[in-house]
Design an enzyme around this catalytic site. Sequence first.
Site, PDB file in Angstrom:
ATOM      1  N   TRP A 133       0.820  -1.216   0.000  1.00  8.93           N
ATOM      2  CA  TRP A 133       0.000   0.000   0.000  1.00  8.93           C
ATOM      3  C   TRP A 133       0.858   1.273   0.000  1.00  8.93           C
ATOM      4  O   TRP A 133       0.322   2.379  -0.059  1.00  8.93           O
ATOM      5  CB  TRP A 133      -0.946   0.003   1.203  1.00  8.93           C
ATOM      6  N   LYS A 134       2.153   1.112   0.128  1.00 12.83           N
ATOM      7  CA  LYS A 134       3.089   2.256   0.111  1.00 12.83           C
ATOM      8  C   LYS A 134       2.607   3.337   1.089  1.00 12.83           C
ATOM      9  O   LYS A 134       2.050   3.017   2.128  1.00 12.83           O
ATOM     10  CB  LYS A 134       3.268   2.769  -1.323  1.00 12.83           C
TER      11      LYS A 134
ATOM     12  N   HIS B 183      12.994  -2.465  -1.094  1.00 13.21           N
ATOM     13  CA  HIS B 183      12.146  -1.940  -2.178  1.00 13.21           C
ATOM     14  C   HIS B 183      12.912  -0.846  -2.926  1.00 13.21           C
ATOM     15  O   HIS B 183      13.632  -0.054  -2.314  1.00 13.21           O
ATOM     16  CB  HIS B 183      10.833  -1.384  -1.618  1.00 13.21           C
TER      17      HIS B 183
ATOM     18  N   GLU C 268      12.068   1.904  -4.123  1.00 13.31           N
ATOM     19  CA  GLU C 268      11.831   3.292  -3.686  1.00 13.31           C
ATOM     20  C   GLU C 268      12.737   3.644  -2.515  1.00 13.31           C
ATOM     21  O   GLU C 268      13.163   4.789  -2.374  1.00 13.31           O
ATOM     22  CB  GLU C 268      10.340   3.480  -3.350  1.00 13.31           C
TER      23      GLU C 268
ATOM     24  N   SER D  33       3.252  -2.514 -11.949  1.00 10.77           N
ATOM     25  CA  SER D  33       2.013  -2.257 -12.689  1.00 10.77           C
ATOM     26  C   SER D  33       1.168  -3.508 -12.944  1.00 10.77           C
ATOM     27  O   SER D  33       0.522  -3.608 -13.981  1.00 10.77           O
ATOM     28  CB  SER D  33       2.317  -1.528 -14.004  1.00 10.77           C
TER      29      SER D  33
ATOM     30  N   GLY E 266       1.297  -2.904  -6.288  1.00 11.31           N
ATOM     31  CA  GLY E 266       1.227  -1.583  -5.666  1.00 11.31           C
ATOM     32  C   GLY E 266      -0.148  -0.968  -5.862  1.00 11.31           C
ATOM     33  O   GLY E 266      -1.118  -1.348  -5.203  1.00 11.31           O
ATOM     34  N   GLY E 267      -0.236  -0.028  -6.796  1.00  8.26           N
ATOM     35  CA  GLY E 267      -1.459   0.751  -7.004  1.00  8.26           C
ATOM     36  C   GLY E 267      -2.745  -0.068  -7.034  1.00  8.26           C
ATOM     37  O   GLY E 267      -3.738   0.297  -6.392  1.00  8.26           O
TER      38      GLY E 267
HETATM   39  P1  13P Z   1       2.748  -0.658  -8.914  1.00  8.32           P
HETATM   40  O1  13P Z   1       1.926  -1.947  -8.944  1.00  8.32           O
HETATM   41  O2  13P Z   1       1.943   0.524  -8.472  1.00  8.32           O
HETATM   42  O3  13P Z   1       3.505  -0.453 -10.162  1.00  8.32           O
HETATM   43  O4  13P Z   1       3.856  -0.866  -7.751  1.00  8.32           O
HETATM   44  C1  13P Z   1       4.631  -2.002  -7.733  1.00  8.32           C
HETATM   45  C2  13P Z   1       5.416  -2.018  -6.472  1.00  8.32           C
HETATM   46  O5  13P Z   1       6.330  -1.234  -6.295  1.00  8.32           O
HETATM   47  C3  13P Z   1       5.014  -2.973  -5.429  1.00  8.32           C
HETATM   48  O6  13P Z   1       5.967  -3.057  -4.415  1.00  8.32           O
END
Ligand code: 13P
Length: 251
Positions: free
Chosen positions: A10-11, A95, A97, A212, A233-234
């Site tokens: 969920w970031k 991760h 990020e 994605s 993620g999203g």
């Molecule tokens: P997205 O699915 O939003 O591209 O993110 C992938 C992700 O970084 C999951 O850790």
Amino acid sequence: MRRPMVAGNWKMHGTRASVAELIDGLCKQVFPAGVDVAVFPSMLHVSQVVEGLAEGVVVVGAQDCATESQQGALTGEVASSQLHDARCELVLVGHSERRILLGESDEVVVRKFAAAQSSGLVPVLCVGETLAQRQAGETLAVVASQVSAVIGALGVEVFDRAVIAYEPVWAIGTGLTASPEQAQEVHAAIRERLAKCDAVLARKVRILYGGSVKAVTATELFGMPDIDGGLVGGASLNADEFGAICRAAGS
Ligand code: 13P
């Protein structure tokens, strides 16, 4: 043989209210029996999610942990033992990020990986190349070196209680998904890297794809021989979409 896993990262999203809605949505999903399902809320919401999902099959993980397993004077950090106490079962380490935006080195990632395991958590080691590295033909070398950092420091046997997530940086949050063939090539190379040390173990380690992932792309990705599920993620912020991705892993 390898049990698929779908995990939602969920970031840095959510409020108490939106997290409550997401929990409600997850409680309504029919998850396939043969798939491990996990969500990784922000630290702030871990307890809310653990309590909200207590009756279900979805397990909870954290998005990061300190390099130290024990509590102590380290302002702003959360020890892996505290996550275990909060009933987290998994933790993301490395991760992209955090590696790229926060400058987390392989050495730091290795320490977090070790701290997680020493507290009884399963680390999900995230690896992946940037677009520039892919264009320079360095993808397999980059990913192998990220996995090798852990093998070199802790031994291959630690992957007995760990999961790997291959997440090409250029596919994260961009809507660009690696093609099933592109992802499979890297997953196979990661497994090959593990197999150089222990072929039996290499066949057991789950390697998830992230970048994605959506319900429409999941079935084809998860159909590849070395892709054992996804780190989403999203799309994991929508319970119905996430449920559909989990069901794709069970089909
Ligand atoms: P997205 O699915 O939003 O591209 O993110 C992938 C992700 O970084 C999951 O850790």
